[in-house]
Design a protein around this motif. Sequence first.
Motif, PDB file in Angstrom:
ATOM      1  N   ARG A 108       0.819  -1.229   0.000  1.00 28.92           N
ATOM      2  CA  ARG A 108       0.000   0.000   0.000  1.00 28.92           C
ATOM      3  C   ARG A 108       0.843   1.266   0.000  1.00 28.92           C
ATOM      4  NH1 ARG A 108      -5.246  -1.368  -1.421  1.00 28.92           N
ATOM      5  NH2 ARG A 108      -5.537  -3.497  -0.714  1.00 28.92           N
ATOM      6  N   GLU A 109       2.098   1.143   0.416  1.00 28.52           N
ATOM      7  CA  GLU A 109       3.041   2.268   0.338  1.00 28.52           C
ATOM      8  C   GLU A 109       4.238   1.828  -0.482  1.00 28.52           C
ATOM      9  OE1 GLU A 109       4.131   4.080   4.020  1.00 28.52           O
ATOM     10  OE2 GLU A 109       2.106   3.917   4.827  1.00 28.52           O
ATOM     11  N   ALA A 110       4.789   2.740  -1.249  1.00 23.81           N
ATOM     12  CA  ALA A 110       5.972   2.427  -2.046  1.00 23.81           C
ATOM     13  C   ALA A 110       7.127   2.044  -1.130  1.00 23.81           C
ATOM     14  CB  ALA A 110       6.361   3.631  -2.901  1.00 23.81           C
ATOM     15  N   PRO A 111       7.867   1.000  -1.460  1.00 16.95           N
ATOM     16  CA  PRO A 111       9.020   0.641  -0.628  1.00 16.95           C
ATOM     17  C   PRO A 111      10.090   1.722  -0.696  1.00 16.95           C
ATOM     18  CG  PRO A 111       8.937  -0.725  -2.599  1.00 16.95           C
ATOM     19  CD  PRO A 111       7.706   0.126  -2.609  1.00 16.95           C
ATOM     20  N   ARG A 112      10.881   1.786   0.352  1.00 16.12           N
ATOM     21  CA  ARG A 112      11.988   2.753   0.384  1.00 16.12           C
ATOM     22  C   ARG A 112      13.122   2.208  -0.463  1.00 16.12           C
ATOM     23  NH1 ARG A 112      12.912   6.220   5.330  1.00 16.12           N
ATOM     24  NH2 ARG A 112      10.782   6.805   5.872  1.00 16.12           N
ATOM     25  N   LEU A 113      13.322   2.854  -1.599  1.00 19.51           N
ATOM     26  CA  LEU A 113      14.366   2.442  -2.534  1.00 19.51           C
ATOM     27  C   LEU A 113      15.196   3.644  -2.932  1.00 19.51           C
ATOM     28  CD1 LEU A 113      12.310   0.129  -4.946  1.00 19.51           C
ATOM     29  CD2 LEU A 113      14.096  -0.593  -3.360  1.00 19.51           C
ATOM     30  N   TRP A 114      16.340   3.381  -3.470  1.00 21.68           N
ATOM     31  CA  TRP A 114      17.215   4.390  -4.041  1.00 21.68           C
ATOM     32  C   TRP A 114      16.550   4.943  -5.306  1.00 21.68           C
ATOM     33  CZ3 TRP A 114      17.814  -0.776  -3.437  1.00 21.68           C
ATOM     34  CH2 TRP A 114      17.648  -1.550  -4.585  1.00 21.68           C
ATOM     35  N   PRO A 115      16.891   6.156  -5.692  1.00 22.14           N
ATOM     36  CA  PRO A 115      16.352   6.675  -6.955  1.00 22.14           C
ATOM     37  C   PRO A 115      16.933   5.887  -8.130  1.00 22.14           C
ATOM     38  CG  PRO A 115      17.608   8.370  -5.772  1.00 22.14           C
ATOM     39  CD  PRO A 115      17.710   7.104  -4.989  1.00 22.14           C
ATOM     40  N   ARG A 116      16.130   5.670  -9.143  1.00 20.77           N
ATOM     41  CA  ARG A 116      16.616   4.976 -10.331  1.00 20.77           C
ATOM     42  C   ARG A 116      17.112   6.005 -11.326  1.00 20.77           C
ATOM     43  NH1 ARG A 116      13.185   1.616 -14.648  1.00 20.77           N
ATOM     44  NH2 ARG A 116      13.392   3.585 -15.738  1.00 20.77           N
ATOM     45  N   ASP A 117      18.205   5.682 -12.017  1.00 19.28           N
ATOM     46  CA  ASP A 117      18.770   6.567 -13.027  1.00 19.28           C
ATOM     47  C   ASP A 117      18.800   5.823 -14.361  1.00 19.28           C
ATOM     48  OD1 ASP A 117      19.996   8.690 -14.302  1.00 19.28           O
ATOM     49  OD2 ASP A 117      22.009   8.075 -13.678  1.00 19.28           O
ATOM     50  N   PRO A 118      17.979   6.202 -15.325  1.00 16.87           N
ATOM     51  CA  PRO A 118      17.025   7.305 -15.315  1.00 16.87           C
ATOM     52  C   PRO A 118      15.764   6.927 -14.536  1.00 16.87           C
ATOM     53  CG  PRO A 118      16.877   6.151 -17.398  1.00 16.87           C
ATOM     54  CD  PRO A 118      18.005   5.507 -16.623  1.00 16.87           C
ATOM     55  N   PRO A 119      15.055   7.933 -14.035  1.00 18.28           N
ATOM     56  CA  PRO A 119      13.849   7.636 -13.260  1.00 18.28           C
ATOM     57  C   PRO A 119      12.732   7.061 -14.122  1.00 18.28           C
ATOM     58  CG  PRO A 119      14.133  10.007 -13.529  1.00 18.28           C
ATOM     59  CD  PRO A 119      15.341   9.360 -14.128  1.00 18.28           C
ATOM     60  N   VAL A 120      11.819   6.347 -13.474  1.00 18.96           N
ATOM     61  CA  VAL A 120      10.613   5.876 -14.150  1.00 18.96           C
ATOM     62  C   VAL A 120       9.796   7.101 -14.512  1.00 18.96           C
ATOM     63  CG1 VAL A 120       8.456   4.586 -13.841  1.00 18.96           C
ATOM     64  CG2 VAL A 120      10.597   3.680 -12.910  1.00 18.96           C
ATOM     65  N   ARG A 121       9.281   7.126 -15.721  1.00 18.57           N
ATOM     66  CA  ARG A 121       8.492   8.281 -16.187  1.00 18.57           C
ATOM     67  C   ARG A 121       7.216   8.408 -15.359  1.00 18.57           C
ATOM     68  NH1 ARG A 121       5.703   7.864 -21.547  1.00 18.57           N
ATOM     69  NH2 ARG A 121       4.069   9.361 -21.157  1.00 18.57           N
ATOM     70  N   PHE A 122       7.012   9.566 -14.784  1.00 18.83           N
ATOM     71  CA  PHE A 122       5.822   9.838 -13.976  1.00 18.83           C
ATOM     72  C   PHE A 122       4.743  10.456 -14.856  1.00 18.83           C
ATOM     73  CE2 PHE A 122       3.298  12.884 -11.473  1.00 18.83           C
ATOM     74  CZ  PHE A 122       2.719  12.001 -10.586  1.00 18.83           C
ATOM     75  N   ARG A 123       3.515   9.941 -14.729  1.00 22.11           N
ATOM     76  CA  ARG A 123       2.382  10.511 -15.460  1.00 22.11           C
ATOM     77  C   ARG A 123       1.268  10.780 -14.459  1.00 22.11           C
ATOM     78  NH1 ARG A 123       1.509   6.345 -20.170  1.00 22.11           N
ATOM     79  NH2 ARG A 123       1.996   4.913 -18.501  1.00 22.11           N
TER      80      ARG A 123
END
Length: 179
Positions: A108-123
Amino acid sequence: MLLAFNKPFNVLCQFTDRSTPPRRTLAQFGLPKGVYAAGRLDYDSEGLLLLTDDGALAHRLTDPRHKEAKTYWVQVEGTPEQAQLQALRQGVVLNDGPTLPAGVEWLREAPRLWPRDPPVRFRKTVPDAWLALTLREGRNRQVRRMTAAVGLPTLRLVRVAVGRHALAGLAPGQWRQLG
């Protein structure tokens, strides 16, 4: 020797690459000589990769007959419905046959992860969700194909455990020796 390595996004699970231009490989991360990947993790997937210099151990970890559990955190496009989750739990039919049932939990909540490079495209107009998915087989791109088959395309895929071995705080590109 058995190592846990947090494979970054867009890194090959081998030490050399003959493609042009060459892609990033395991050779860049200061791993001990003589180890090799026990199994695979796709170029565009992240997370726990086990490496070893012991062929018998690699076989035990990767042979489908041993059904070693592999757990993934999967960011999917869309909001999961119970029917979709149930389909994953029961196993889905792919072009190479039916899968075994999977363990599935909607996080139900996003897991705590490092940022991805490149990031996942947000829409803004397309929701996403995170699932914890546990498989006991390892077909080519299986998680991505399973989630797509139920209408939840994978956006990001992070393996967090193989059997009793977990990622447990390793940053991308870091490794540690296991017991």
